[in-house]
Scaffold this active site. Structure first.
Site, PDB file in Angstrom:
ATOM      1  NE  ARG A 193      -2.740  -3.800  -1.244  1.00  0.00           N
ATOM      2  CZ  ARG A 193      -2.286  -4.582  -0.265  1.00  0.00           C
ATOM      3  NH1 ARG A 193      -0.989  -4.728  -0.097  1.00  0.00           N
ATOM      4  NH2 ARG A 193      -3.122  -5.219   0.537  1.00  0.00           N
ATOM      5  CG  HIS A 220      -5.864  -8.963   1.386  1.00  0.00           C
ATOM      6  ND1 HIS A 220      -6.039  -9.447   0.106  1.00  0.00           N
ATOM      7  CD2 HIS A 220      -5.706  -7.620   1.246  1.00  0.00           C
ATOM      8  CE1 HIS A 220      -5.994  -8.450  -0.754  1.00  0.00           C
ATOM      9  NE2 HIS A 220      -5.797  -7.338  -0.089  1.00  0.00           N
ATOM     10  CE1 TYR A 265      -5.740  -7.778  -6.856  1.00  0.00           C
ATOM     11  CE2 TYR A 265      -5.839  -8.916  -4.754  1.00  0.00           C
ATOM     12  CZ  TYR A 265      -5.670  -7.761  -5.483  1.00  0.00           C
ATOM     13  OH  TYR A 265      -5.440  -6.580  -4.829  1.00  0.00           O
ATOM     14  CG  HIS A 304      -4.551   0.343  -3.809  1.00  0.00           C
ATOM     15  ND1 HIS A 304      -3.875   0.341  -2.599  1.00  0.00           N
ATOM     16  CD2 HIS A 304      -5.516  -0.605  -3.687  1.00  0.00           C
ATOM     17  CE1 HIS A 304      -4.424  -0.547  -1.789  1.00  0.00           C
ATOM     18  NE2 HIS A 304      -5.406  -1.139  -2.423  1.00  0.00           N
ATOM     19  CE  LYS A 359      -7.840  -1.191   5.485  1.00  0.00           C
ATOM     20  NZ  LYS A 359      -8.616  -1.506   4.260  1.00  0.00           N
ATOM     21  NE  ARG A 364      -3.585  -2.214   2.763  1.00  0.00           N
ATOM     22  CZ  ARG A 364      -3.299  -3.352   3.389  1.00  0.00           C
ATOM     23  NH1 ARG A 364      -2.106  -3.516   3.949  1.00  0.00           N
ATOM     24  NH2 ARG A 364      -4.194  -4.324   3.464  1.00  0.00           N
TER      25      ARG A 364
END
Length: 285
Positions: free
Chosen positions: A226, A249, A258, A223, A158, A133
């Site tokens: 990423r 994640h 994805y 992003h 995150k 990120r």
């Protein structure tokens, strides 16, 4: 509002929210108060609703922006004003599910070849090669680059989660050239002075400007690099479990998306119709 603002900032810091989140929440509450022109102690559910209608219909904020405003107001009313019943009447708008923008491998080559600025190239390569990120890349310190283990230590993930991700051999080569020229000290990618990291806006401009120089028509953001990292790993056969860990994640559903953008892999999946023993179509007379 000054005392309430101080209290809001204190509560955010006590709970370990990132500085970026702190700024977003404080700004969101300030805009809400300025819109009504009264003390937030005198504003309740109806005023919150009126403000959200305003930013939705007149300002036409994105769904993400509205979600941020609601999260900020929810924190402010529950943790600062101690009025949870007011915010409980406010509902989040339904998010539109969009597939992420990503670049093909050829487009990544064009992007990385479009700049001769070593600092810009190092930033772009770091974002793409490690699937970071933007906030994670800008929070990197030189000591986070471990050439012996070939890993990058992500400290500012995150939700405050730390993790390790891959260190590309090609990135390492570029970073060594970068280190010799720029001598980074506290921050790997510093701003105008060595004592502060590069600002997110500056990094976004670097990515956007380089994409224009490369002649890419897609909306290329940090992003998107990423997303490209995850998509290309999947195309090369990397397990979704490993991709989830590398991206940091929390929810596996965030990683599964994805499989929907990997068009090359999807095109190779046979339809069940093709496995049925059906007679060939009769020729048209």
């Amino acid at each position: 509002m000054s005392k309430l603002r101080e209290r809001l900032e204190e509560e955010l810091r006590l709970r370990g929210y990132s500085e970026v989140t702190n700024q977003i929440y404080v700004r969101a509450v300030r805009k809400f108060v300025e819109f009504h022109g009264r003390s937030p102690r005198r504003l309740g559910a109806e005023e919150i609703r009126a403000y959200l209608v305003h930013v939705t219909t007149e300002k036409q904020w994105s769904c993400s922006g509205i979600h941020q405003a609601i999260c900020a107001l929810k924190f402010f009313y529950t943790q600062v004003l101690d009025r949870p019943w007011e915010i409980s009447k406010v509902h989040y708008p339904k998010r539109k599910k969009k597939l992420p923008v990503f670049l093909t491998e050829q487009e990544v080559v064009r992007l990385l070849s479009a700049t001769t600025n070593l600092k810009h190239k190092a930033l772009l390569m770091t974002l793409y090669s490690a699937g970071l990120r933007l906030s994670e890349a800008l929070a990197l310190q030189p000591t986070d680059i471990d050439s012996s283990a070939m890993t990058i230590h992500v400290r500012a993930g995150k939700g405050g989660k730390e993790r390790y991700t891959v260190l590309s051999a090609r990135l390492l080569e570029t970073l060594r050239c970068y280190f010799r020229r720029y001598r980074p000290q506290r921050w790997l990618f510093c701003g105008e002075s060595q004592g502060e990291p590069m600002s997110p806006r500056t990094a976004q401009r670097i990515v956007g400007r380089t994409a224009q120089q490369a002649g890419l028509l897609k909306q290329v953001t940090p992003h998107a690099l990423r997303h490209s990292f995850a998509t290309h790993l999947l195309e090369h056969g990397t397990s979704l479990v490993y991709i989830q860990a590398l991206l940091g994640h929390r929810n596996f559903k965030s990683t599964v998306i994805y499989t929907h953008v990997n068009q090359e892999a999807l095109s190779k999946v046979p339809s069940p119709l093709d496995s049925l023993s059906l007679p060939p179509p009769e020729p048209h007379p």
